[in-house]
Write a protein that holds these residues in place. Structure first.
Motif, PDB file in Angstrom:
ATOM      1  N   UNK A   1       0.835  -1.260  -0.062  1.00  0.00           N
ATOM      2  CA  UNK A   1      -0.017   0.041   0.017  1.00  0.00           C
ATOM      3  C   UNK A   1       0.964   1.301  -0.042  1.00  0.00           C
ATOM      4  N   UNK A   2       1.831   1.172   1.017  1.00  0.00           N
ATOM      5  CA  UNK A   2       2.743   2.375   0.940  1.00  0.00           C
ATOM      6  C   UNK A   2       3.364   2.931  -0.391  1.00  0.00           C
ATOM      7  N   UNK A   3       3.938   1.784  -1.195  1.00  0.00           N
ATOM      8  CA  UNK A   3       4.489   2.346  -2.390  1.00  0.00           C
ATOM      9  C   UNK A   3       3.466   2.789  -3.395  1.00  0.00           C
ATOM     10  N   UNK A   4       2.442   2.241  -3.239  1.00  0.00           N
ATOM     11  CA  UNK A   4       1.402   2.164  -4.204  1.00  0.00           C
ATOM     12  C   UNK A   4       0.740   3.766  -4.304  1.00  0.00           C
ATOM     13  N   UNK A   5       0.635   3.998  -3.044  1.00  0.00           N
ATOM     14  CA  UNK A   5       0.304   5.334  -2.717  1.00  0.00           C
ATOM     15  C   UNK A   5       1.229   6.320  -3.149  1.00  0.00           C
ATOM     16  N   UNK A   6       2.409   6.055  -2.742  1.00  0.00           N
ATOM     17  CA  UNK A   6       3.655   7.133  -3.086  1.00  0.00           C
ATOM     18  C   UNK A   6       3.624   7.265  -4.722  1.00  0.00           C
ATOM     19  N   UNK A   7       3.245   6.084  -5.534  1.00  0.00           N
ATOM     20  CA  UNK A   7       3.593   6.357  -6.844  1.00  0.00           C
ATOM     21  C   UNK A   7       2.343   6.950  -7.616  1.00  0.00           C
ATOM     22  N   UNK A   8       0.916   6.914  -6.782  1.00  0.00           N
ATOM     23  CA  UNK A   8      -0.067   7.686  -7.007  1.00  0.00           C
ATOM     24  C   UNK A   8       0.095   9.196  -6.900  1.00  0.00           C
ATOM     25  N   UNK A   9       0.686   9.591  -5.613  1.00  0.00           N
ATOM     26  CA  UNK A   9       1.165  10.711  -5.282  1.00  0.00           C
ATOM     27  C   UNK A   9       2.093  11.406  -6.625  1.00  0.00           C
TER      28      UNK A   9
ATOM     29  N   UNK B   1       2.201  10.427  -9.475  1.00  0.00           N
ATOM     30  CA  UNK B   1       1.667  10.965 -10.865  1.00  0.00           C
ATOM     31  C   UNK B   1       0.737  12.037 -10.868  1.00  0.00           C
ATOM     32  N   UNK B   2       0.204  12.257  -9.652  1.00  0.00           N
ATOM     33  CA  UNK B   2      -0.835  13.227  -9.433  1.00  0.00           C
ATOM     34  C   UNK B   2      -0.187  14.550  -9.002  1.00  0.00           C
ATOM     35  N   UNK B   3       1.048  14.450  -8.816  1.00  0.00           N
ATOM     36  CA  UNK B   3       1.543  15.532  -8.016  1.00  0.00           C
ATOM     37  C   UNK B   3       0.828  16.145  -6.779  1.00  0.00           C
ATOM     38  N   UNK B   4       0.699  15.039  -5.930  1.00  0.00           N
ATOM     39  CA  UNK B   4       0.094  15.288  -4.699  1.00  0.00           C
ATOM     40  C   UNK B   4       1.122  15.233  -3.451  1.00  0.00           C
ATOM     41  N   UNK B   5       1.453  16.305  -2.757  1.00  0.00           N
ATOM     42  CA  UNK B   5       2.171  16.387  -1.632  1.00  0.00           C
ATOM     43  C   UNK B   5       1.799  15.228  -0.400  1.00  0.00           C
ATOM     44  N   UNK B   6       2.724  14.547   0.130  1.00  0.00           N
ATOM     45  CA  UNK B   6       2.319  13.945   1.371  1.00  0.00           C
ATOM     46  C   UNK B   6       1.440  14.602   2.528  1.00  0.00           C
ATOM     47  N   UNK B   7       1.865  15.949   2.723  1.00  0.00           N
ATOM     48  CA  UNK B   7       1.052  16.739   3.732  1.00  0.00           C
ATOM     49  C   UNK B   7      -0.652  16.813   3.262  1.00  0.00           C
ATOM     50  N   UNK B   8      -0.697  16.622   1.806  1.00  0.00           N
ATOM     51  CA  UNK B   8      -2.185  16.933   1.537  1.00  0.00           C
ATOM     52  C   UNK B   8      -3.082  15.723   1.774  1.00  0.00           C
ATOM     53  N   UNK B   9      -2.429  14.681   1.917  1.00  0.00           N
ATOM     54  CA  UNK B   9      -3.072  13.170   1.911  1.00  0.00           C
ATOM     55  C   UNK B   9      -3.136  12.799   3.369  1.00  0.00           C
ATOM     56  N   UNK B  10      -2.649  13.515   4.336  1.00  0.00           N
ATOM     57  CA  UNK B  10      -2.440  13.215   5.588  1.00  0.00           C
ATOM     58  C   UNK B  10      -3.351  14.178   6.732  1.00  0.00           C
ATOM     59  N   UNK B  11      -4.117  13.625   7.541  1.00  0.00           N
ATOM     60  CA  UNK B  11      -4.845  14.239   8.501  1.00  0.00           C
ATOM     61  C   UNK B  11      -3.986  14.985   9.624  1.00  0.00           C
ATOM     62  N   UNK B  12      -2.871  14.310   9.985  1.00  0.00           N
ATOM     63  CA  UNK B  12      -1.791  14.725  10.733  1.00  0.00           C
ATOM     64  C   UNK B  12      -0.546  14.106  10.154  1.00  0.00           C
ATOM     65  N   UNK B  13       0.446  13.979  10.991  1.00  0.00           N
ATOM     66  CA  UNK B  13       1.776  13.299  10.495  1.00  0.00           C
ATOM     67  C   UNK B  13       1.825  11.738  10.115  1.00  0.00           C
TER      68      UNK B  13
END
Length: 269
Positions: free
Chosen positions: A220-228, A230-242
């Motif tokens: 799951x970890x790497x799959x989400x990173x790959x989608x981030x 591809x979609x130019x999403x920063x990690x801060x934008x997909x987290x509610x906290x750290x």
């Protein structure tokens, strides 16, 4: 005479209709039997998890899924329970086909629990009570990392979880999955725990462990990173906290798990 003829005619029509109904019933039964044979894991190794659940419904009348893990399995960070990855997965499975419309997913997410804590008797009992056909086991290594659990203990606890559930639930399919990406600075500025290990060390261990044991595993970890990426999403934008995903993060988790694991042949391997 006319009355007798009318009765005979009605009887003939009734018998014809009964024959048609019986024929239709036999046809449907034959189609179900053919589908069951096609979806039987004993005869077909190209099945997806969706196929497997369909087979269990046709065979047993129902199919159950359970998810086990930490707070990110429980759904902490989602705006409502319906936005966590478990709920999104259940909704999608139910919409897939008529046989799957009543599939249930029991959530056994425990905030703060390490993989070793998942072996507690009350946790095991809760999962066993669910009687799942499919158990999706999130490794809980975010907590192993944050609580500085050794890699050896992480390894042995995951092995024990696998042994326990395969022994206690005959025929269960177990899918290990990693948790989501987290901020490097969630624990310390360096990203190192008290053992000098990074979160990546724990994810890499579980990935290797699954491969060595022939377990089904989804990163799951790497799959989400790959989608981030591809979609130019920063990690801060997909987290509610750290640590915990927000609605966007859980949507990405669900998307990746469903599209790149649940629906692919050979259980996505």
């Amino acid at each position: 005479m006319k009355h007798l003829t009318k009765l005979l005619l009605i009887s003939c029509v009734f018998l014809v209709l009964m024959g048609m109904v019986r024929g239709e019933y036999r046809s449907k039964q034959s189609a179900v039997a053919e589908q069951m044979h096609k979806l039987n894991p004993a005869h077909n190794t190209d099945l997806s998890y969706i196929d497997f659940l369909t087979y269990r419904v046709l065979k047993n009348g129902s199919a159950r899924v359970a998810v086990l893990g930490s707070s990110v399995t429980k759904g902490v960070g989602a705006s409502t329970p319906s936005h966590n990855w478990k709920s999104l997965l259940q909704s999608e499975i139910r919409s897939t086909s008529r046989p799957l419309k009543h599939v249930t997913i029991a959530n056994h997410g425990h905030s703060g629990y390490t993989s070793e804590m998942l072996l507690r008797p009350e946790v095991i009992a809760g999962v066993l009570k669910s009687r799942p056909d499919l158990l999706i086991l999130e490794t809980s290594v975010i907590n192993n990392y944050r609580q500085s659990v050794s890699l050896e203990t992480t390894k042995s606890s995951l092995e024990e979880l696998y042994r326990t559930f395969t022994q206690e639930i005959p025929g269960v399919e177990i899918l290990f999955i990693s948790p989501n990406p987290i901020l490097k600075t969630n624990l310390t500025e360096s990203g190192l725990n008290k053992l000098g290990l990074t979160f990546a060390d724990y994810n890499n261990l579980t990935k290797t462990l699954a491969a060595e044991n022939g377990w089904h595993y989804f990163d799951t970890h790497d799959a989400i990173l790959n989608e981030m990426t591809e979609r130019n999403i920063a990690i801060e934008d997909m987290l509610a906290d750290k640590i915990h995903p927000n609605d966007l993060g859980y949507q990405m988790w669900f998307n990746q798990l469903y599209q790149n694991k649940m629906t692919l042949p050979k259980f996505g391997e």
